[in-house]
Enzyme design. Structure first.
Site, PDB file in Angstrom:
ATOM      1  N   ARG A   9      -9.101  11.233  -6.916  1.00  0.00           N
ATOM      2  CA  ARG A   9     -10.281  10.493  -6.479  1.00  0.00           C
ATOM      3  C   ARG A   9     -11.454  11.407  -6.210  1.00  0.00           C
ATOM      4  NH1 ARG A   9      -9.926   7.728  -0.878  1.00  0.00           N
ATOM      5  NH2 ARG A   9     -12.108   8.203  -1.101  1.00  0.00           N
ATOM      6  N   LYS A  49       0.872  -1.185   0.000  1.00  0.00           N
ATOM      7  CA  LYS A  49       0.000   0.000   0.000  1.00  0.00           C
ATOM      8  C   LYS A  49       0.900   1.222   0.000  1.00  0.00           C
ATOM      9  CE  LYS A  49      -4.098   1.999   2.224  1.00  0.00           C
ATOM     10  NZ  LYS A  49      -3.785   3.396   2.097  1.00  0.00           N
ATOM     11  N   GLU A  66      -0.977   4.634  -7.917  1.00  0.00           N
ATOM     12  CA  GLU A  66      -0.635   5.594  -6.864  1.00  0.00           C
ATOM     13  C   GLU A  66       0.634   6.323  -7.312  1.00  0.00           C
ATOM     14  OE1 GLU A  66      -2.770   5.666  -4.276  1.00  0.00           O
ATOM     15  OE2 GLU A  66      -1.675   6.570  -2.616  1.00  0.00           O
ATOM     16  N   PHE A 119      -2.176  -0.336 -10.185  1.00  0.00           N
ATOM     17  CA  PHE A 119      -2.778  -1.497  -9.521  1.00  0.00           C
ATOM     18  C   PHE A 119      -4.082  -1.966 -10.146  1.00  0.00           C
ATOM     19  CE2 PHE A 119      -3.768   2.219  -6.767  1.00  0.00           C
ATOM     20  CZ  PHE A 119      -5.157   2.229  -6.855  1.00  0.00           C
ATOM     21  N   ARG A 153      -3.624   8.961  -5.305  1.00  0.00           N
ATOM     22  CA  ARG A 153      -4.291   8.034  -6.222  1.00  0.00           C
ATOM     23  C   ARG A 153      -4.672   8.766  -7.503  1.00  0.00           C
ATOM     24  NH1 ARG A 153      -8.981   3.926  -4.403  1.00  0.00           N
ATOM     25  NH2 ARG A 153      -9.293   2.809  -6.328  1.00  0.00           N
ATOM     26  N   LYS A 169      -7.628  -3.243   3.715  1.00  0.00           N
ATOM     27  CA  LYS A 169      -6.342  -2.589   3.981  1.00  0.00           C
ATOM     28  C   LYS A 169      -5.869  -2.894   5.390  1.00  0.00           C
ATOM     29  CE  LYS A 169      -8.630   1.832   4.849  1.00  0.00           C
ATOM     30  NZ  LYS A 169      -8.662   3.268   4.646  1.00  0.00           N
ATOM     31  N   ARG A 203     -17.133   0.647  -0.973  1.00  0.00           N
ATOM     32  CA  ARG A 203     -16.126   0.186  -0.032  1.00  0.00           C
ATOM     33  C   ARG A 203     -16.572  -1.201   0.418  1.00  0.00           C
ATOM     34  NH1 ARG A 203     -12.347   2.945   2.847  1.00  0.00           N
ATOM     35  NH2 ARG A 203     -13.158   5.036   2.540  1.00  0.00           N
TER      36      ARG A 203
HETATM   37  P1  ATP Z   1      -6.354   5.831   3.142  1.00  0.00           P
HETATM   38  O1  ATP Z   1      -6.620   7.059   3.957  1.00  0.00           O
HETATM   39  O2  ATP Z   1      -5.989   4.611   3.939  1.00  0.00           O
HETATM   40  O3  ATP Z   1      -5.473   6.067   1.960  1.00  0.00           O
HETATM   41  P2  ATP Z   1      -8.691   5.977   1.539  1.00  0.00           P
HETATM   42  O4  ATP Z   1      -9.997   6.291   2.163  1.00  0.00           O
HETATM   43  O5  ATP Z   1      -8.016   7.033   0.742  1.00  0.00           O
HETATM   44  O6  ATP Z   1      -7.747   5.394   2.639  1.00  0.00           O
HETATM   45  P3  ATP Z   1      -9.030   3.243   0.935  1.00  0.00           P
HETATM   46  O7  ATP Z   1      -9.770   2.537  -0.129  1.00  0.00           O
HETATM   47  O8  ATP Z   1      -9.524   3.080   2.303  1.00  0.00           O
HETATM   48  O9  ATP Z   1      -8.885   4.765   0.572  1.00  0.00           O
HETATM   49  O10 ATP Z   1      -7.523   2.777   0.906  1.00  0.00           O
HETATM   50  C1  ATP Z   1      -6.968   2.517  -0.328  1.00  0.00           C
HETATM   51  C2  ATP Z   1      -6.163   3.693  -0.822  1.00  0.00           C
HETATM   52  O11 ATP Z   1      -4.809   3.293  -0.793  1.00  0.00           O
HETATM   53  C3  ATP Z   1      -6.498   3.991  -2.253  1.00  0.00           C
HETATM   54  O12 ATP Z   1      -7.424   5.036  -2.349  1.00  0.00           O
HETATM   55  C4  ATP Z   1      -5.146   4.319  -2.867  1.00  0.00           C
HETATM   56  O13 ATP Z   1      -4.965   5.717  -2.869  1.00  0.00           O
HETATM   57  C5  ATP Z   1      -4.124   3.756  -1.927  1.00  0.00           C
HETATM   58  N1  ATP Z   1      -3.329   2.625  -2.437  1.00  0.00           N
HETATM   59  C6  ATP Z   1      -1.995   2.492  -2.264  1.00  0.00           C
HETATM   60  N2  ATP Z   1      -1.548   1.349  -2.760  1.00  0.00           N
HETATM   61  C7  ATP Z   1      -2.625   0.695  -3.278  1.00  0.00           C
HETATM   62  C8  ATP Z   1      -2.790  -0.563  -3.918  1.00  0.00           C
HETATM   63  N3  ATP Z   1      -1.781  -1.385  -4.112  1.00  0.00           N
HETATM   64  N4  ATP Z   1      -4.044  -0.896  -4.315  1.00  0.00           N
HETATM   65  C9  ATP Z   1      -5.094  -0.077  -4.096  1.00  0.00           C
HETATM   66  N5  ATP Z   1      -4.985   1.124  -3.486  1.00  0.00           N
HETATM   67  C10 ATP Z   1      -3.770   1.508  -3.071  1.00  0.00           C
END
Ligand code: ATP
Length: 588
Positions: free
Chosen positions: A271, A251, A301, A341, A256, A424, A418
């Site tokens: 996003r 991660k 990312e 990804f 993103r 995660k 989600r």
């Molecule tokens: P966080 O604050 O943990 O980044 P979030 O609410 O932005 O969470 P989540 O879907 O909960 O989003 O966590 C996934 C996020 O992690 C994605 O939005 C992306 O930006 C990031 N990310 C990093 N590496 C990866 C990966 N290998 N696959 C998917 N998402 C990834």
């Protein structure tokens, strides 16, 4: 259609707090609206002229609106100005002053939706010399032909304060009620999630019915709502949930990006659907060069890397690429890579229905991987030990944790949701109770002592997706350094609100209110039942909501998230459950 018809509907929506009633009002209105106008009506009911990913927003300054109100109503400017300062709502002022017009207009023309859209578009697009003057004159001409109610909504729309509560989910419910059945609701929502264009969905369903809606698919140029991950408190539970086998990816801690790779050009979206192409022109170019498909949509990312060693750098580095000016230097000084990804579309085929392994395989084979274009590190793991080893490798590579991804047959790309197909697990989970929270600022308290004269603490809220409302979870006063305290007014004051914004539910009353706009990352020690915070009020216990204890700002402003994308109330309820589970000694 006359704009007065729309304004009356907005007024009815505003006077009810019930989502069911709002849905019924909207459904009835959609049924009688001209099909050809439905698209624009839906945008207007959200205070917009087009979907969010199309550049341009209405955001006229109050002082210009005051001038237009004064001119159209025949009242002195200082009267209108004083009333706007007092009420904080130019809409209310326009309504009052237009109803007390000094002189009846001799020649007035009907205010049709068509004309309103045309003139509001002129206002949105006005640019360059005399643009302020032109905006004000155009608004005055609309107000000249308005009744009081129309004036209320025109002024709220031009100032970006249109919050009648027509949240996306309510509009989708109303479309199902007006043109289809309850069973069709998921298909309608999917059409919205893959296009991010609620007006398009409305027009399609009104004109072509559900068959046409089912035909809506992912396409290059129309951003897709991103798929999101659930969280679990341990690798062991992740493995169990995944049925003993899953893919794990590093991660990465970056930004993103959803890349829409066309034959000639590439567009990058954040996003929250902002166009990031000018922030990462080098990534856009590399993706086009290295992509073997004519057209594709991928996600990855973007992470800053050390130019000497190629090592990944902390998140703060890549944020230099988010500024508005000085991009040439930032592109030169902050080298980045994209770690891809997912693949959502390739050469005419919507790949979101395909399982994970098929998408990942076509992603890897569809690019010449190298240089700035990399794949996320991935491994298929089959035991808790393997998962823990992979997690340790991810931390050693300076990633923030891992993303576990389902390998099941139904491991599709679920746009806009989600769910447990992705889970995660971050290093923070080992220290704090769970994940960090991304909370929206809805108010501030003036500080004391060293912080006297500035904001000392903030009232923070989570978002309730069901109701479209922001509900408070904590008062945040820790983790602010001097630079952040000094910068708070410029970060927040653009969204000052004279009264509690209609979309906010709060018992605690701050010194100043803000319209939900700014999202901050917060860590905390514990989620507890709270009589004063309104998140999940009455859900777990009558008379109690959920609050978070010892909240601390991490220093990260989540400007990649809109307020509606902050941590949701249902996530907090779920985290509360995870925490109770932990303290029962059931987790490992
Ligand atoms: P966080 O604050 O943990 O980044 P979030 O609410 O932005 O969470 P989540 O879907 O909960 O989003 O966590 C996934 C996020 O992690 C994605 O939005 C992306 O930006 C990031 N990310 C990093 N590496 C990866 C990966 N290998 N696959 C998917 N998402 C990834």
């Amino acid at each position: 259609m006359l704009y007065s018809d729309l304004a009356e509907t907005f007024d009815r929506l505003e006077s009810t707090g019930s989502r069911l009633e709002m849905t019924a009002i909207l459904a009835e209105f959609f049924k009688r609206a001209d099909k050809k106008e439905l698209r624009r009506i839906v945008y207007l009911s959200q205070g917009k002229l087009h979907p969010d990913f199309v550049p341009g927003v209405l955001g006229m300054a109050d002082r210009l609106v005051v001038k237009a109100i004064a001119k159209a109503s025949g009242h002195p400017e200082d009267v209108a100005e004083k009333m706007v300062v007092e009420t904080g709502d130019p809409g209310q002022v326009a309504e009052a002053l237009i109803s007390r017009k000094k002189q009846m207009a001799l020649f007035s023309e009907d205010l049709t939706v068509d004309r309103v859209v045309r003139q509001l578009t002129e206002i949105e697009n006005a640019d360059g010399k005399d643009s302020q003057d032109r905006k004000q004159k155009t608004l005055a001409s609309l107000l000249h032909d308005s009744g009081p109610l129309e004036a209320r909504y025109l002024c709220r729309t031009v100032t970006g304060r249109m919050r009648v509560g027509a949240a996306d989910m309510t509009i989708l419910d109303a479309l199902a009620e007006a043109f289809a059945t309850k069973e069709d609701r998921p298909a309608i929502e999917r059409a919205f999630n893959v296009t991010c264009d609620i007006g398009l969905v409305a027009e399609t369903i009104a004109e072509g019915g559900m068959d046409a809606v089912r035909g809506i698919s992912v396409s290059v140029g129309s951003p897709v709502k991103v798929m999101l991950a659930e969280r679990l408190p341990s690798i062991g539970e992740i493995m169990e949930r995944m049925g003993g086998r899953c893919a794990m990816e590093f991660k990465y801690d970056g930004i993103r990006v959803q890349a829409h790779i066309g034959r000639e050009s590439v567009k990058l979206y954040s996003r929250r659907l902002e166009d990031l192409t000018s922030n990462f022109p080098d990534i856009a170019e590399s993706l086009r060069e290295r992509c073997k498909y004519g057209e594709a949509i991928i996600e990855g990312e973007c992470v800053a890397v050390d130019p000497e060693t190629g090592n990944m750098l902390p998140f703060q580095n890549v944020t230099h690429r988010r500024k508005k000016h000085g991009m040439d230097e930032a592109v030169r000084d902050v080298p980045v890579r994209i770690f891809m990804f997912d693949l959502l579309f390739a050469d005419g085929t919507d790949r979101t229905h395909d399982p994970y392994e098929s998408r990942r395989g076509s992603l890897e084979s569809g690019f010449e991987i190298g240089g700035q274009v990399q794949m996320t590190t991935m491994r298929v793991v089959e035991s808790r030990e393997e998962g823990e080893e992979f997690f340790a490798n991810a931390l050693a590579a300076r990633c923030e944790g891992i993303m576990a991804k389902s390998l099941a047959e139904d491991s599709v790309y679920r746009a806009g949701s989600r769910g447990f197909l992705w889970i995660k697990y971050k290093k923070d989970y080992q220290q704090a109770l769970t994940d960090s929270f991304d909370l929206t600022v809805v108010g501030a308290f003036y500080g004391m002592g060293k912080r006297a004269g500035r904001y000392g603490a903030l009232l923070m809220a989570a978002y309730d997706q069901e109701t479209g409302r922001f509900e408070t979870v904590c008062k945040l006063g820790t983790g602010f350094d001097d630079a952040f305290l000094d910068g708070m007014p410029s970060l927040l004051d653009g969204s000052l609100s004279e009264t509690r914004p209609p979309s906010v539910d709060a018992e605690m009353v701050p010194d100043v209110w803000f319209e939900p706009a700014v999202v901050l990352e917060v860590v905390a020690a514990e989620i507890t039942l709270s009589p004063i915070h309104t998140a999940a009020m009455d859900v777990l216990k009558p008379g109690s909501g959920l609050g978070i204890r010892f909240p601390r700002f991490t220093g990260r402003v989540r400007d990649d998230k809109s307020p509606e994308q902050c941590t949701t109330v249902s996530e907090i309820v779920e985290m509360y459950g995870m925490q109770a589970h932990d303290s029962d000694g059931l987790s490992e």
